[in-house]
Design a protein around this motif. Structure first.
Motif, PDB file in Angstrom:
ATOM      1  N   GLU A 183      24.848  14.217  40.128  1.00 30.84           N
ATOM      2  CA  GLU A 183      24.538  15.607  39.794  1.00 30.84           C
ATOM      3  C   GLU A 183      25.569  16.572  40.376  1.00 30.84           C
ATOM      4  O   GLU A 183      25.911  17.571  39.748  1.00 30.84           O
ATOM      5  N   GLU A 220      28.567  16.228  38.066  1.00 25.44           N
ATOM      6  CA  GLU A 220      28.213  16.836  36.789  1.00 25.44           C
ATOM      7  C   GLU A 220      28.219  18.367  36.887  1.00 25.44           C
ATOM      8  O   GLU A 220      28.788  19.046  36.024  1.00 25.44           O
ATOM      9  N   ASN A 221      27.624  18.897  37.932  1.00 25.71           N
ATOM     10  CA  ASN A 221      27.581  20.350  38.107  1.00 25.71           C
ATOM     11  C   ASN A 221      28.964  20.945  38.309  1.00 25.71           C
ATOM     12  O   ASN A 221      29.257  22.048  37.827  1.00 25.71           O
ATOM     13  N   ASN A 222      29.830  20.227  39.019  1.00 30.63           N
ATOM     14  CA  ASN A 222      31.210  20.708  39.194  1.00 30.63           C
ATOM     15  C   ASN A 222      31.924  20.821  37.852  1.00 30.63           C
ATOM     16  O   ASN A 222      32.650  21.792  37.599  1.00 30.63           O
ATOM     17  N   PHE A 223      31.741  19.829  36.967  1.00 32.21           N
ATOM     18  CA  PHE A 223      32.371  19.905  35.649  1.00 32.21           C
ATOM     19  C   PHE A 223      31.724  20.981  34.783  1.00 32.21           C
ATOM     20  O   PHE A 223      32.408  21.641  33.997  1.00 32.21           O
ATOM     21  N   LYS A 224      30.418  21.197  34.920  1.00 29.83           N
ATOM     22  CA  LYS A 224      29.762  22.272  34.172  1.00 29.83           C
ATOM     23  C   LYS A 224      30.331  23.626  34.579  1.00 29.83           C
ATOM     24  O   LYS A 224      30.549  24.495  33.733  1.00 29.83           O
ATOM     25  N   LYS A 225      30.576  23.818  35.877  1.00 25.71           N
ATOM     26  CA  LYS A 225      31.171  25.074  36.358  1.00 25.71           C
ATOM     27  C   LYS A 225      32.547  25.299  35.737  1.00 25.71           C
ATOM     28  O   LYS A 225      32.967  26.427  35.531  1.00 25.71           O
ATOM     29  N   ASN A 275      33.358  24.652  32.778  1.00 23.84           N
ATOM     30  CA  ASN A 275      33.194  25.034  31.375  1.00 23.84           C
ATOM     31  C   ASN A 275      34.154  24.262  30.462  1.00 23.84           C
ATOM     32  O   ASN A 275      34.984  24.849  29.765  1.00 23.84           O
ATOM     33  N   LYS A 323      34.111  22.794  27.662  1.00 26.68           N
ATOM     34  CA  LYS A 323      34.212  23.040  26.216  1.00 26.68           C
ATOM     35  C   LYS A 323      35.261  24.098  25.902  1.00 26.68           C
ATOM     36  O   LYS A 323      35.864  24.079  24.838  1.00 26.68           O
ATOM     37  N   LYS A 368      30.098  10.907  25.166  1.00 23.46           N
ATOM     38  CA  LYS A 368      28.658  11.019  24.917  1.00 23.46           C
ATOM     39  C   LYS A 368      28.318  10.141  23.722  1.00 23.46           C
ATOM     40  O   LYS A 368      29.047  10.152  22.720  1.00 23.46           O
ATOM     41  N   ASP A 377      38.576  25.622  38.747  1.00 23.09           N
ATOM     42  CA  ASP A 377      37.272  24.955  38.692  1.00 23.09           C
ATOM     43  C   ASP A 377      37.388  23.532  38.159  1.00 23.09           C
ATOM     44  O   ASP A 377      36.703  22.628  38.624  1.00 23.09           O
ATOM     45  N   THR A 425      26.669   9.138  30.058  1.00 19.12           N
ATOM     46  CA  THR A 425      27.885   9.898  30.218  1.00 19.12           C
ATOM     47  C   THR A 425      28.848   9.082  31.063  1.00 19.12           C
ATOM     48  O   THR A 425      28.456   8.489  32.056  1.00 19.12           O
TER      49      THR A 425
END
Length: 103
Positions: free
Chosen positions: A9, A12-17, A19, A21, A43, A61, A99
């Motif tokens: 997690e 995962e959260n670091n990659f979400k930060k 962004n 996409k 995916k 980031d 993932t």
């Protein structure tokens, strides 16, 4: 190998930060003899995005996200993963949602 849910997690959260996409597919420095880091996001057994960073020119980031995951393999007992994904890379696979992160 397997990692605990808390570690996954955090990655995962670091990659979400970061962004992912909205990131470009390639970042490159204008000098030679530096590292290239390539991260593929997968995916449902399909590559959805691959980002390549030569010379640490990607946004901060994203660099922080992959640097936190980059040497994780050194703390794990690795086993080969059988997959139909056409990659010749060492993979870290999450049981949670299939993932696959690669650093």
């Amino acid at each position: 190998s397997k990692i605990d849910l808390k570690t996954f997690e955090k990655i995962e959260n670091n990659f979400k930060k970061a962004n992912i996409k909205n990131l470009e597919n390639h970042y490159s420095a204008n000098w030679t003899d530096d590292n290239t880091i390539t991260v593929s996001f997968i995916k449902n057994n399909k590559i959805v995005k691959t980002i390549s960073d030569y010379g640490h020119k990607s946004p901060n980031d994203f660099m922080l996200a992959y640097e936190n995951a980059q040497y994780l393999y050194q703390t794990l007992k690795l086993k080969k993963i059988e997959t139909d994904i056409p990659l010749s890379l060492e993979l870290i696979k999450s049981k949670r949602d299939s993932t696959i992160l690669n650093s």
